[in-house]
Motif scaffolding. Sequence first.
Motif, PDB file in Angstrom:
ATOM      1  N   THR A  44       0.760  -1.060  -0.003  1.00  0.00           N
ATOM      2  CA  THR A  44       0.036   0.027  -0.082  1.00  0.00           C
ATOM      3  C   THR A  44       0.867   1.357   0.045  1.00  0.00           C
ATOM      4  OG1 THR A  44      -0.058  -0.229   2.353  1.00  0.00           O
ATOM      5  CG2 THR A  44      -2.136  -1.118   1.133  1.00  0.00           C
ATOM      6  N   LEU A  45       1.889   1.168   0.567  1.00  0.00           N
ATOM      7  CA  LEU A  45       2.934   2.397   0.508  1.00  0.00           C
ATOM      8  C   LEU A  45       3.826   2.504  -0.805  1.00  0.00           C
ATOM      9  CD1 LEU A  45       4.052   2.209   4.226  1.00  0.00           C
ATOM     10  CD2 LEU A  45       2.296   3.841   3.323  1.00  0.00           C
ATOM     11  N   LYS A  67      -0.488  -7.820 -15.599  1.00  0.00           N
ATOM     12  CA  LYS A  67      -1.634  -6.853 -15.157  1.00  0.00           C
ATOM     13  C   LYS A  67      -1.262  -6.386 -14.075  1.00  0.00           C
ATOM     14  CE  LYS A  67      -6.513  -7.498 -14.989  1.00  0.00           C
ATOM     15  NZ  LYS A  67      -7.611  -8.497 -14.914  1.00  0.00           N
ATOM     16  N   VAL A  68      -1.540  -4.874 -14.089  1.00  0.00           N
ATOM     17  CA  VAL A  68      -1.228  -3.948 -13.060  1.00  0.00           C
ATOM     18  C   VAL A  68      -2.272  -4.193 -11.840  1.00  0.00           C
ATOM     19  CG1 VAL A  68      -1.175  -1.599 -11.965  1.00  0.00           C
ATOM     20  CG2 VAL A  68      -0.043  -2.268 -14.260  1.00  0.00           C
ATOM     21  N   HIS A  69      -1.810  -4.732 -10.567  1.00  0.00           N
ATOM     22  CA  HIS A  69      -2.652  -4.468  -9.468  1.00  0.00           C
ATOM     23  C   HIS A  69      -2.452  -3.221  -8.771  1.00  0.00           C
ATOM     24  CE1 HIS A  69      -3.600  -5.326  -5.122  1.00  0.00           C
ATOM     25  NE2 HIS A  69      -4.556  -5.793  -5.570  1.00  0.00           N
ATOM     26  N   ALA A  70      -1.359  -2.778  -8.397  1.00  0.00           N
ATOM     27  CA  ALA A  70      -1.408  -1.409  -7.820  1.00  0.00           C
ATOM     28  C   ALA A  70      -0.088  -0.629  -8.272  1.00  0.00           C
ATOM     29  CB  ALA A  70      -1.232  -1.680  -6.468  1.00  0.00           C
ATOM     30  N   ASN A  71       0.247   0.566  -8.131  1.00  0.00           N
ATOM     31  CA  ASN A  71       1.301   1.203  -8.508  1.00  0.00           C
ATOM     32  C   ASN A  71       1.582   1.285 -10.249  1.00  0.00           C
ATOM     33  OD1 ASN A  71       3.782   2.514  -8.093  1.00  0.00           O
ATOM     34  ND2 ASN A  71       4.477   1.337  -6.452  1.00  0.00           N
ATOM     35  N   VAL A  72       2.567   1.961 -10.627  1.00  0.00           N
ATOM     36  CA  VAL A  72       2.995   2.215 -11.762  1.00  0.00           C
ATOM     37  C   VAL A  72       4.135   1.133 -12.137  1.00  0.00           C
ATOM     38  CG1 VAL A  72       3.787   3.801 -13.812  1.00  0.00           C
ATOM     39  CG2 VAL A  72       2.172   4.644 -11.887  1.00  0.00           C
ATOM     40  N   PRO A 187       5.506  -8.931   1.192  1.00  0.00           N
ATOM     41  CA  PRO A 187       6.424  -8.508   2.226  1.00  0.00           C
ATOM     42  C   PRO A 187       5.451  -8.436   3.393  1.00  0.00           C
ATOM     43  CG  PRO A 187       5.858  -6.846   0.601  1.00  0.00           C
ATOM     44  CD  PRO A 187       5.390  -8.075   0.019  1.00  0.00           C
ATOM     45  N   ALA A 188       6.457  -8.572   4.731  1.00  0.00           N
ATOM     46  CA  ALA A 188       5.626  -8.493   5.977  1.00  0.00           C
ATOM     47  C   ALA A 188       5.440  -7.036   6.128  1.00  0.00           C
ATOM     48  CB  ALA A 188       6.851  -9.103   6.899  1.00  0.00           C
ATOM     49  N   PRO A 189       4.236  -6.728   6.837  1.00  0.00           N
ATOM     50  CA  PRO A 189       4.110  -5.510   7.426  1.00  0.00           C
ATOM     51  C   PRO A 189       5.256  -4.772   8.068  1.00  0.00           C
ATOM     52  CG  PRO A 189       2.124  -6.955   7.701  1.00  0.00           C
ATOM     53  CD  PRO A 189       3.371  -7.643   7.542  1.00  0.00           C
TER      54      PRO A 189
END
Length: 193
Positions: A44-45, A67-72, A187-189
Motif C-alpha cells: 500500500t505504501l 496485469k497491474v494490481h497497484a502502482n506504476v 512482504p511483511a508489514p
Amino acid sequence: MPTRREFLVAGGLTAGGLALAGLALPRRSAAAPGTFDITMMSDTLGTAVWFDPIGILVPPGSTVRWKVHANVHTTAAYHPRNDHHSLRIPEKAEPWDSKFLVNPGDHFSVTLSVPGVYDYFCAPHEAAGMVGRIVVGQPAGPGALPFDYFRGRPGTESWLPVPPAAQRAFPGVSAIMRSRVVRRPPPAPKGER
C-alpha cells in the motif's frame, strides 16, 4: 467438499511466511487458453514491489499477460535494445517493452515461441529487485547462464549488468522446472520485519 490438496492449490496458502510454490500451476487467464497471467504488485505504501508469480514454466506458443494490481510498472525483456540491458532471453526471441502501465487493470501481453529462459524487469523498480523469469519449454539461452557471462565478449561493452538486488530476487531455473510456478511471499508489514 474439496480435498486438502485442492484447498491448498486453490488458495495459494503460505506456511511460515514462505509460499507453497509448486502446489499450483501458473494461473491461466480466463480470457484465452494458453494465456498465463502475472500480476504486477505493490504494497500500500509502494515500498515493496514484485511480480506474482515471479517464475513460471510455460509451453512454447504461450501468451504471458502482465496485469497491474497497484502502482506504476513496466515489463521489459533483458535485452540490449531495452536501454543496453544485458541479453537474458533466447537469442532468436523478440524483446518486449510495455512502457508504463499506470492504472490498476492495465495489461500487456507477449507470445513466447522460442524455447529457453526469459528474464524480465520493471524499469522503475529493477534496482529494488522487481524482476521475473519465464522458462518456455526447456531451459536454454543466455538467461540460463551466470549473470556476468558476457563480460569480455566483443560487442557487449555497452551492456548493463543485472543489479545485485535483482540478481538475488530471481528464482532458480531448477525451482521453476520442479514447481512450474514460483511465488515470492508478500512482504511483511513494517512492524513485523
